[in-house]
Design a protein around this motif. Structure first.
Motif, PDB file in Angstrom:
ATOM      1  N   GLY A  89      54.316  40.336  46.602  1.00 44.38           N
ATOM      2  CA  GLY A  89      53.503  39.139  47.621  1.00 44.38           C
ATOM      3  C   GLY A  89      52.376  39.961  47.478  1.00 44.38           C
ATOM      4  O   GLY A  89      51.792  40.162  46.307  1.00 44.38           O
ATOM      5  N   ARG A  90      51.435  39.307  47.926  1.00 42.61           N
ATOM      6  CA  ARG A  90      49.933  40.035  47.605  1.00 42.61           C
ATOM      7  C   ARG A  90      49.941  41.264  48.325  1.00 42.61           C
ATOM      8  O   ARG A  90      50.345  41.047  49.650  1.00 42.61           O
ATOM      9  N   VAL A  91      49.390  42.305  48.188  1.00 44.95           N
ATOM     10  CA  VAL A  91      48.577  42.994  48.659  1.00 44.95           C
ATOM     11  C   VAL A  91      47.763  43.091  48.525  1.00 44.95           C
ATOM     12  O   VAL A  91      46.876  42.860  47.660  1.00 44.95           O
ATOM     13  N   GLY A  92      46.636  43.055  49.161  1.00 40.36           N
ATOM     14  CA  GLY A  92      45.318  42.670  49.661  1.00 40.36           C
ATOM     15  C   GLY A  92      45.395  40.975  48.960  1.00 40.36           C
ATOM     16  O   GLY A  92      45.378  40.848  49.426  1.00 40.36           O
ATOM     17  N   VAL A  93      45.103  40.705  47.562  1.00 36.75           N
ATOM     18  CA  VAL A  93      45.465  39.968  46.668  1.00 36.75           C
ATOM     19  C   VAL A  93      47.077  39.378  46.792  1.00 36.75           C
ATOM     20  O   VAL A  93      46.861  38.461  45.693  1.00 36.75           O
ATOM     21  N   CYS A  94      47.638  40.526  47.354  1.00 34.40           N
ATOM     22  CA  CYS A  94      49.005  40.287  47.115  1.00 34.40           C
ATOM     23  C   CYS A  94      50.124  40.531  47.990  1.00 34.40           C
ATOM     24  O   CYS A  94      49.717  40.982  48.815  1.00 34.40           O
ATOM     25  N   ARG A  95      50.522  39.690  48.081  1.00 35.94           N
ATOM     26  CA  ARG A  95      52.317  39.556  49.862  1.00 35.94           C
ATOM     27  C   ARG A  95      52.577  40.707  49.081  1.00 35.94           C
ATOM     28  O   ARG A  95      53.466  40.436  48.392  1.00 35.94           O
ATOM     29  N   SER A  96      52.882  41.687  50.015  1.00 30.24           N
ATOM     30  CA  SER A  96      54.275  43.013  49.623  1.00 30.24           C
ATOM     31  C   SER A  96      55.460  42.039  50.373  1.00 30.24           C
ATOM     32  O   SER A  96      55.395  41.466  51.135  1.00 30.24           O
ATOM     33  N   ILE A  97      56.458  42.142  49.456  1.00 29.19           N
ATOM     34  CA  ILE A  97      57.746  42.200  50.118  1.00 29.19           C
ATOM     35  C   ILE A  97      58.486  43.388  51.460  1.00 29.19           C
ATOM     36  O   ILE A  97      59.451  42.547  51.928  1.00 29.19           O
ATOM     37  N   MET A 146      52.288  51.730  47.235  1.00 31.32           N
ATOM     38  CA  MET A 146      52.362  51.497  45.675  1.00 31.32           C
ATOM     39  C   MET A 146      52.100  50.019  45.629  1.00 31.32           C
ATOM     40  O   MET A 146      51.226  50.488  45.150  1.00 31.32           O
ATOM     41  N   TRP A 147      52.179  48.824  46.176  1.00 34.73           N
ATOM     42  CA  TRP A 147      51.222  48.304  45.431  1.00 34.73           C
ATOM     43  C   TRP A 147      49.900  47.368  46.280  1.00 34.73           C
ATOM     44  O   TRP A 147      48.865  47.065  45.038  1.00 34.73           O
ATOM     45  N   LYS A 148      50.021  48.664  47.032  1.00 35.72           N
ATOM     46  CA  LYS A 148      48.429  48.499  47.517  1.00 35.72           C
ATOM     47  C   LYS A 148      47.688  48.831  46.836  1.00 35.72           C
ATOM     48  O   LYS A 148      46.577  48.721  46.768  1.00 35.72           O
ATOM     49  N   GLU A 149      48.389  50.303  46.169  1.00 33.30           N
ATOM     50  CA  GLU A 149      47.137  50.887  45.512  1.00 33.30           C
ATOM     51  C   GLU A 149      47.002  50.817  43.392  1.00 33.30           C
ATOM     52  O   GLU A 149      45.608  51.023  43.361  1.00 33.30           O
ATOM     53  N   GLU A 150      48.486  50.030  43.428  1.00 30.04           N
ATOM     54  CA  GLU A 150      48.651  49.536  41.624  1.00 30.04           C
ATOM     55  C   GLU A 150      47.036  48.334  41.940  1.00 30.04           C
ATOM     56  O   GLU A 150      46.602  47.925  41.048  1.00 30.04           O
ATOM     57  N   VAL A 151      47.531  46.647  42.682  1.00 28.88           N
ATOM     58  CA  VAL A 151      46.533  45.498  42.744  1.00 28.88           C
ATOM     59  C   VAL A 151      46.471  45.133  44.135  1.00 28.88           C
ATOM     60  O   VAL A 151      46.069  44.488  44.502  1.00 28.88           O
ATOM     61  N   GLY A 152      45.724  46.350  45.029  1.00 26.27           N
ATOM     62  CA  GLY A 152      45.146  45.938  46.310  1.00 26.27           C
ATOM     63  C   GLY A 152      43.902  45.280  45.959  1.00 26.27           C
ATOM     64  O   GLY A 152      43.510  44.581  47.046  1.00 26.27           O
ATOM     65  N   ASP A 153      43.068  44.892  44.902  1.00 26.83           N
ATOM     66  CA  ASP A 153      42.106  44.050  45.209  1.00 26.83           C
ATOM     67  C   ASP A 153      42.245  43.202  43.427  1.00 26.83           C
ATOM     68  O   ASP A 153      43.294  43.621  43.163  1.00 26.83           O
ATOM     69  N   HIS A 154      41.446  42.449  43.516  1.00 25.09           N
ATOM     70  CA  HIS A 154      40.944  41.282  42.392  1.00 25.09           C
ATOM     71  C   HIS A 154      41.115  42.355  41.326  1.00 25.09           C
ATOM     72  O   HIS A 154      41.727  41.612  39.974  1.00 25.09           O
ATOM     73  N   GLN A 155      40.502  42.487  41.099  1.00 28.72           N
ATOM     74  CA  GLN A 155      40.043  43.707  40.156  1.00 28.72           C
ATOM     75  C   GLN A 155      41.744  44.275  39.105  1.00 28.72           C
ATOM     76  O   GLN A 155      42.135  44.779  38.572  1.00 28.72           O
ATOM     77  N   LYS A 156      41.857  45.413  40.379  1.00 27.53           N
ATOM     78  CA  LYS A 156      42.849  46.132  40.377  1.00 27.53           C
ATOM     79  C   LYS A 156      44.161  44.952  39.654  1.00 27.53           C
ATOM     80  O   LYS A 156      45.021  45.271  38.725  1.00 27.53           O
ATOM     81  N   LYS A 157      44.336  43.938  40.483  1.00 27.23           N
ATOM     82  CA  LYS A 157      45.363  43.190  39.637  1.00 27.23           C
ATOM     83  C   LYS A 157      45.119  42.497  38.306  1.00 27.23           C
ATOM     84  O   LYS A 157      46.284  42.145  37.523  1.00 27.23           O
ATOM     85  N   THR A 158      43.791  42.450  37.773  1.00 29.50           N
ATOM     86  CA  THR A 158      43.165  42.113  36.771  1.00 29.50           C
ATOM     87  C   THR A 158      43.328  42.780  35.464  1.00 29.50           C
ATOM     88  O   THR A 158      44.200  42.610  34.434  1.00 29.50           O
ATOM     89  N   GLU A 159      43.439  44.363  36.116  1.00 27.79           N
ATOM     90  CA  GLU A 159      43.584  45.385  35.247  1.00 27.79           C
ATOM     91  C   GLU A 159      45.143  45.880  35.321  1.00 27.79           C
ATOM     92  O   GLU A 159      45.206  46.193  34.133  1.00 27.79           O
ATOM     93  N   TRP A 160      46.018  44.994  36.088  1.00 23.07           N
ATOM     94  CA  TRP A 160      47.064  45.630  35.980  1.00 23.07           C
ATOM     95  C   TRP A 160      47.295  44.528  34.476  1.00 23.07           C
ATOM     96  O   TRP A 160      48.333  45.561  34.021  1.00 23.07           O
ATOM     97  N   TYR A 161      47.102  43.702  34.287  1.00 27.13           N
ATOM     98  CA  TYR A 161      47.590  42.618  33.517  1.00 27.13           C
ATOM     99  C   TYR A 161      47.023  42.805  31.485  1.00 27.13           C
ATOM    100  O   TYR A 161      48.037  42.952  31.269  1.00 27.13           O
ATOM    101  N   SER A 162      46.063  43.178  32.194  1.00 26.73           N
ATOM    102  CA  SER A 162      45.287  43.604  31.284  1.00 26.73           C
ATOM    103  C   SER A 162      46.194  45.149  30.267  1.00 26.73           C
ATOM    104  O   SER A 162      45.609  44.035  29.336  1.00 26.73           O
ATOM    105  N   LYS A 163      45.948  45.810  30.860  1.00 29.30           N
ATOM    106  CA  LYS A 163      46.802  46.958  30.118  1.00 29.30           C
ATOM    107  C   LYS A 163      47.403  47.006  30.112  1.00 29.30           C
ATOM    108  O   LYS A 163      48.294  47.819  28.980  1.00 29.30           O
ATOM    109  N   GLY A 164      48.952  46.196  30.613  1.00 30.16           N
ATOM    110  CA  GLY A 164      50.209  45.467  29.924  1.00 30.16           C
ATOM    111  C   GLY A 164      49.728  44.703  28.617  1.00 30.16           C
ATOM    112  O   GLY A 164      50.883  45.741  27.999  1.00 30.16           O
ATOM    113  N   VAL A 165      49.039  44.243  28.909  1.00 31.21           N
ATOM    114  CA  VAL A 165      49.205  43.372  27.450  1.00 31.21           C
ATOM    115  C   VAL A 165      48.278  44.472  26.084  1.00 31.21           C
ATOM    116  O   VAL A 165      49.198  44.184  25.319  1.00 31.21           O
ATOM    117  N   ASN A 166      47.836  45.629  26.231  1.00 32.07           N
ATOM    118  CA  ASN A 166      46.599  46.248  25.893  1.00 32.07           C
ATOM    119  C   ASN A 166      47.949  46.892  25.168  1.00 32.07           C
ATOM    120  O   ASN A 166      47.986  47.322  24.024  1.00 32.07           O
TER     121      ASN A 166
END
Length: 321
Positions: A34-42, A62-82
């Motif tokens: 869901g997003r935590v910050g920009v994501c809803r928690s389940i 965990m989600w608050k730390e990993e994707v708790g704002d827009h920049q972190k969420k963007t980095e989450w996905y870019s690091k996965g593809v990289n």
């Protein structure tokens, strides 16, 4: 597609692979759970671990730390593809050095798919032109070894460009032993979280070893969008690694992926408005790997069958042996 690692106890888990996990994971106490910050928690009251050995009391933490704002969420996905851009586009590469699991994987998937098609599409190949979507398709391993033999058209969805180019080559007509009525139709180099299928195009949407890259809110959003891509009677197959009993999730900080528990998945399915039609455990994998489960998911509540079932058609056109 994406796996986890926990310091000494874990090995790195590869793209589109069965995620090798040390047998020592089974020695961990059941209390670890869901997003935590920009994501809803389940709001799952279940704990987990990350690849640095850190323990989390809840998925929300965990989600608050990993994707708790827009920049972190963007980095989450870019690091996965990289991460996967650095993996060779071969069977051994996408299966993380476990190329030997391809055969038992395909065998189990085919048995599961056969049962589903016979029950839901008994007219396949007669009046129904079957179309599938292979999500997280990698080099086209599942499409070439399974889906293209059962479906008239298969579309492939994969965000790692050199994997998709390898798939295009592997699935060229001259490299396939199927009839002209079975083909790889479209190759989409798009991440799951950004993909919206054409309305009512697919009979089956196959999602294998890739959904771990999606954070919870994008998991739910993807399936809600993808429901619109199913034909009437169509369904999803999700085949994924499952965190062991007592562990709600395992986070890989290197490739930015999460291995969820069965309970975790079932809560997300509920949020997606999906129902479990059938599920089955994968057998025949090395013991050091994560358990793997197959879920067939429908948009409608499965009907209860009273008494004996109608005899299933055993000779169904459309299957290329």
């Amino acid at each position: 597609m994406y796996r986890a690692k926990i310091q000494v106890l874990f090995v790195t888990f590869p793209h589109n692979s069965p995620s090798p996990l040390s047998h020592m994971l089974s020695l961990l106490p059941d209390s670890i759970g869901g997003r935590v910050g920009v994501c809803r928690s389940i709001k799952m009251e279940v704990g987990g671990l990350d690849s640095d050995g850190r323990e989390f009391k809840t998925a929300d933490e965990m989600w608050k730390e990993e994707v708790g704002d827009h920049q972190k969420k963007t980095e989450w996905y870019s690091k996965g593809v990289n991460y996967w851009e650095g993996v060779e586009a071969t069977m051994d590469g996408v299966l993380g050095g476990y190329a030997q699991v391809n055969e038992p994987d395909i065998k189990a998937s085919e048995a599961f798919l056969n049962t589903l098609l016979a029950e839901r599409f008994p007219d396949a190949g007669i009046t129904r032109h079957l179309v599938a979507l292979d999500c997280g398709s990698g080099i086209g391993r599942v499409t070439k070894n399974l889906l293209i033999r059962y479906f008239n058209e298969v579309d492939l969805l994969e965000p790692v460009s050199h994997f998709l180019e390898a798939a295009r080559e592997n699935l060229a007509p001259e490299n396939l032993v199927v009839s002209d009525s079975h083909k790889a139709a479209n190759f989409y180099c798009i991440p799951l979280q950004e993909f919206t299928p054409d309305a009512e195009r697919y009979d089956v949407i196959w999602v294998q070893w890739c959904i771990g890259h999606l954070v919870d809110d994008d998991f739910v959003s993807f399936f809600k969008r993808a429901k619109g891509g199913l034909k009437p009677g169509g369904f999803f197959v999700l085949k994924e690694n499952i965190a062991r009993t007592g562990t709600g999730f395992v986070l890989d900080k290197d490739d930015k992926s999460i291995t969820r528990s069965d309970l975790y998945y079932k809560e997300l399915f509920r949020q997606c408005g999906l129902h479990i039609y059938k599920m089955k455990d994968q057998k025949g994998f090395p013991g050091e790997l994560f358990p793997v489960k197959m879920y067939a998911l429908t948009t409608e509540m499965p009907k209860k069958v009273n008494g004996s079932r109608r005899k299933l058609q055993t000779n169904r056109p459309g299957i290329i042996k």
